[in-house]
Design an enzyme around this catalytic site. Structure first.
Site, PDB file in Angstrom:
ATOM      1  N   LYS A 265       0.850  -1.203   0.000  1.00 36.73           N
ATOM      2  CA  LYS A 265       0.000   0.000   0.000  1.00 36.73           C
ATOM      3  C   LYS A 265       0.880   1.244   0.000  1.00 36.73           C
ATOM      4  O   LYS A 265       1.678   1.452   0.914  1.00 36.73           O
ATOM      5  CB  LYS A 265      -0.914  -0.009   1.239  1.00 36.73           C
ATOM      6  CG  LYS A 265      -1.695   1.294   1.464  1.00 36.73           C
ATOM      7  CD  LYS A 265      -2.671   1.187   2.651  1.00 36.73           C
ATOM      8  CE  LYS A 265      -3.293   2.535   3.002  1.00 36.73           C
ATOM      9  NZ  LYS A 265      -4.207   2.474   4.157  1.00 36.73           N
ATOM     10  N   ASP A 270      -2.890  10.069   3.964  1.00 38.72           N
ATOM     11  CA  ASP A 270      -4.294   9.661   4.056  1.00 38.72           C
ATOM     12  C   ASP A 270      -5.081  10.638   4.921  1.00 38.72           C
ATOM     13  O   ASP A 270      -4.988  10.602   6.144  1.00 38.72           O
ATOM     14  CB  ASP A 270      -4.368   8.236   4.643  1.00 38.72           C
ATOM     15  CG  ASP A 270      -5.792   7.711   4.713  1.00 38.72           C
ATOM     16  OD1 ASP A 270      -6.697   8.340   4.119  1.00 38.72           O
ATOM     17  OD2 ASP A 270      -5.985   6.655   5.350  1.00 38.72           O
ATOM     18  N   LYS A 277     -10.702  12.167   8.486  1.00 35.68           N
ATOM     19  CA  LYS A 277     -10.189  11.760   9.792  1.00 35.68           C
ATOM     20  C   LYS A 277     -10.282  12.925  10.771  1.00 35.68           C
ATOM     21  O   LYS A 277     -10.143  14.075  10.370  1.00 35.68           O
ATOM     22  CB  LYS A 277      -8.711  11.336   9.663  1.00 35.68           C
ATOM     23  CG  LYS A 277      -8.510  10.014   8.960  1.00 35.68           C
ATOM     24  CD  LYS A 277      -7.040   9.633   8.920  1.00 35.68           C
ATOM     25  CE  LYS A 277      -6.831   8.312   8.204  1.00 35.68           C
ATOM     26  NZ  LYS A 277      -7.429   7.158   8.873  1.00 35.68           N
ATOM     27  N   ASP A 288       1.405   6.175   5.754  1.00 39.42           N
ATOM     28  CA  ASP A 288       0.436   5.248   5.160  1.00 39.42           C
ATOM     29  C   ASP A 288       0.971   4.553   3.903  1.00 39.42           C
ATOM     30  O   ASP A 288       0.235   3.842   3.215  1.00 39.42           O
ATOM     31  CB  ASP A 288      -0.880   5.992   4.868  1.00 39.42           C
ATOM     32  CG  ASP A 288      -2.091   5.091   5.042  1.00 39.42           C
ATOM     33  OD1 ASP A 288      -1.956   4.025   5.674  1.00 39.42           O
ATOM     34  OD2 ASP A 288      -3.165   5.451   4.521  1.00 39.42           O
ATOM     35  N   ASP A 347     -12.353   6.605   3.701  1.00 37.37           N
ATOM     36  CA  ASP A 347     -11.147   6.379   4.508  1.00 37.37           C
ATOM     37  C   ASP A 347     -10.691   4.917   4.418  1.00 37.37           C
ATOM     38  O   ASP A 347      -9.599   4.577   4.869  1.00 37.37           O
ATOM     39  CB  ASP A 347     -11.423   6.784   5.966  1.00 37.37           C
ATOM     40  CG  ASP A 347     -10.144   6.976   6.764  1.00 37.37           C
ATOM     41  OD1 ASP A 347      -9.070   7.009   6.152  1.00 37.37           O
ATOM     42  OD2 ASP A 347     -10.246   7.090   8.003  1.00 37.37           O
ATOM     43  N   GLU A 349      -9.523   3.476   1.976  1.00 40.08           N
ATOM     44  CA  GLU A 349      -8.973   3.679   0.625  1.00 40.08           C
ATOM     45  C   GLU A 349      -7.858   2.686   0.295  1.00 40.08           C
ATOM     46  O   GLU A 349      -7.636   2.386  -0.873  1.00 40.08           O
ATOM     47  CB  GLU A 349      -8.451   5.120   0.491  1.00 40.08           C
ATOM     48  CG  GLU A 349      -7.015   5.378   0.999  1.00 40.08           C
ATOM     49  CD  GLU A 349      -6.803   5.077   2.482  1.00 40.08           C
ATOM     50  OE1 GLU A 349      -7.793   5.082   3.238  1.00 40.08           O
ATOM     51  OE2 GLU A 349      -5.653   4.827   2.876  1.00 40.08           O
ATOM     52  N   ARG A 351      -7.557  -0.506   0.785  1.00 40.28           N
ATOM     53  CA  ARG A 351      -8.035  -1.750   0.163  1.00 40.28           C
ATOM     54  C   ARG A 351      -8.426  -1.522  -1.302  1.00 40.28           C
ATOM     55  O   ARG A 351      -8.334  -2.438  -2.110  1.00 40.28           O
ATOM     56  CB  ARG A 351      -9.183  -2.340   0.993  1.00 40.28           C
ATOM     57  CG  ARG A 351     -10.420  -1.510   1.068  1.00 40.28           C
ATOM     58  CD  ARG A 351     -11.316  -1.887   2.242  1.00 40.28           C
ATOM     59  NE  ARG A 351     -10.749  -1.452   3.528  1.00 40.28           N
ATOM     60  CZ  ARG A 351     -11.309  -1.699   4.712  1.00 40.28           C
ATOM     61  NH1 ARG A 351     -12.446  -2.368   4.786  1.00 40.28           N
ATOM     62  NH2 ARG A 351     -10.735  -1.275   5.819  1.00 40.28           N
TER      63      ARG A 351
END
Ligand code: BES
Ligand code: ZN
Ligand code: ZN
EC number: 3.4.11.1
Length: 501
Positions: A265, A270, A277, A288, A347, A349, A351
């Site tokens: 990833k 993020d 968030k 991230d 959020d 995101e 995956r």
């Protein structure tokens, strides 16, 4: 850094410090007899009195007052021989390396054979030493105005050993390679999102490819559109930074078969998107891309140690931003695999990015898949900040990952993955999948979603949300990015045995 091997007696050591291992034993027998002699038996006495500790992870520095050619001896406690593992040896050596760094010396010697035990041969000790030294002396320099203090770096290390010097040299090189791979991953994680954009991450991957002769492909937005990577593109929709799909191939076999796909990833920042968030949760989200860092760190190690394996590394990369063009909750998007996804939470995101990463890895010939991601806060609630959460659809493949992680000292814990979990990610009225089936077991949900894109290939999911960074320093490094899973992935690749069909 220069290494040299010295096959003489330890008393010949004449550098600024000599590093010696002490197991839990009352007297200085065998290899250390010579040293004790020079001190008229006082070393034995000091150990007996507890002034030189033989406890694991404890170090004691003594001055030699001219009794030896070396100025100081650093005793490294190793604990009971029978309890000593490769992992705990590295931790003790990490503590020792930090003490050596504080001495600000440019050269030292190591009594390698004093770190050998029934379980551990000289080459293991050599690997452990260099991995621990490289990792534990790592520093992220940051962006403060430089101080005028000149830094002292270790330039040479001399290893005293009676073992085969060629073999020891190779092990030293392998140990350094593991340490350097971790440190590169740490630096990527520590670099802020404004400085490490997807474009910069791609440039870094290109440099690695040039250094190690990897085949490389960097897909830009247009190519992604052409290939229908609607999931990664949706995450990128609100950003002014272009997305990148980064692909590196290492071909260590005659044929392109039994290919291990490593999918990381690469979300460079993020915000959570419209499912934004809270202000406290957003700080730290430069990390991230910890999965991408682990994969690139592993590729660096692989480039150095050149195992006879085939690997394709795939990194879907973008930031996750908010703007008039950003994707929204309720949107339905189409992934490269053709599966449609109802977005319930922008959020979740990672995956989505991984979905297209997995499919693209398959397209590049991957037969086995491992995805690594800072995927869920849920894994931290489930397992804490020192264990990586895992999911798998193939126990035999998972065993190999588990074995590699144990040896690396990077703990992983398998979470259950059932038909009911699959049902939940498939629970959408209007699409094939939904990206957020609710908070219950959401570390499992994250993994289960990614698993939909393995499409039958043996697959292991590693959620490093808790382990990619650490709030405090530890034996093998400072606080910040840990580079976790770089070593596990590299070791998995090195030792990999294809599964029986
Ligand atoms: N990047 C985060 C996960 C994360 C959290 C990493 C804390 C490191 C530390 C991920 O994209 C995320 O936001 N996940 C959500 C998923 C949820 C919306 C289903 C989460 O874990 O809350
Ligand atoms: Zn997120
Ligand atoms: Zn994320």
């Amino acid at each position: 850094m220069k290494f040299s091997i010295n096959q003489n007696e330890l008393t010949a050591a004449n550098q600024e410090c000599l590093v010696v291992g002490v197991h839990n034993q009352p007297t200085f027998e065998g290899k250390l007899k010579e040293l004790d002699h020079k001190f008229e038996g006082y070393l034995t006495q000091l150990v007996k009195d507890g002034d030189i500790s033989s406890k694991a992870k404890k170090v004691t520095k003594i001055h030699t007052f001219g009794k030896l050619k070396t100025k100081r001896v650093l005793f490294v406690g190793l604990g009971k021989q029978k309890d000593l593992t490769f992992d705990t040896l590295k931790e003790s050596l990490g503590v020792a390396s930090k003490a050596l760094k504080q001495m600000k010396i440019s050269s030292f010697s190591v009594a390698l054979d004093t770190f050998v035990s029934e379980e551990m041969v000289a080459t293991d000790a050599a690997h452990a030493f260099m991995e621990a030294f490289t990792m534990s002396t790592y520093e992220f320099h940051g962006y403060k105005k430089k101080s005028n203090q000149p830094e002292v770096h270790v330039e040479s290390i001399e290893f005293f050993t009676s073992a085969d010097s060629k073999e020891v040299e190779t092990a030293l090189h392998i140990g350094s390679a593991f340490g350097n791979g971790v440190n590169s991953a740490r630096t990527l994680v520590n670099t802020p999102g404004n400085l490490l954009t997807s474009t910069k991450l791609a440039e870094y991957a290109l440099e690695l490819a040039e250094r190690y002769n990897f085949e490389v492909e960097i897909l830009d937005k247009e190519e992604m559109e052409h290939l229908g990577m609607g999931a990664l593109l949706a995450v990128n929709q609100g950003s002014v930074e272009p997305p990148k799909m980064i692909v590196l191939k290492y071909n260590g076999k005659d044929e392109w078969k039994d290919v291990i796909g490593l999918v990381g990833k690469g979300i460079t920042f993020d915000t959570g998107g419209y499912s934004i968030k809270p202000k406290d949760g957003i700080v730290g989200m430069k990390a991230d891309m910890g999965g991408a860092a682990a994969v690139l760190g592993a590729m660096e190690i692989i480039g150095e140690i050149k195992p006879e394996q085939n690997v394709v590394a795939v990194i879907p990369s973008t930031d996750n931003m908010v703007s008039g063009s950003a994707f929204k909750p309720d949107d339905v998007i189409t992934s490269m695999s053709g599966k449609t996804i109802e977005v319930l939470n922008t959020d979740a995101e990672g995956r989505l990015a991984l979905a297209d990463g997995m499919t693209y890895a398959k397209h590049q010939g991957a037969n086995y898949l491992v995805d690594v991601a800072t995927l869920t806060g849920g894994v931290i609630i489930a397992l804490g900040e020192d264990k990586t959460g895992a999911l798998t659809n193939n126990e035999a493949f998972f065993e190999q990952v588990l074995e590699a992680s144990g040896e690396s000292g990077e703990y992983i814990w398998q979470l259950p993955y059932t038909e009911n979990d699959k049902k939940r990610v498939r629970g959408s009225d209007i699409a094939d999948l939904n990206n957020s089936p609710g908070r219950a077991g959401h570390a499992i949900m994250g993994g289960a979603f990614v698993g939909e894109f393995a499409e039958g290939l043996p697959w292991v999911h590693l959620d490093i949300a808790g382990t990619a960074t650490t709030k405090g320093s530890y034996e093998l490094g400072p606080k910040g990015g840990t580079g976790v899973m770089a070593r596990t992935l590299a070791l998995l690749v090195e030792r990999f045995v294809p599964l029986e069909k």
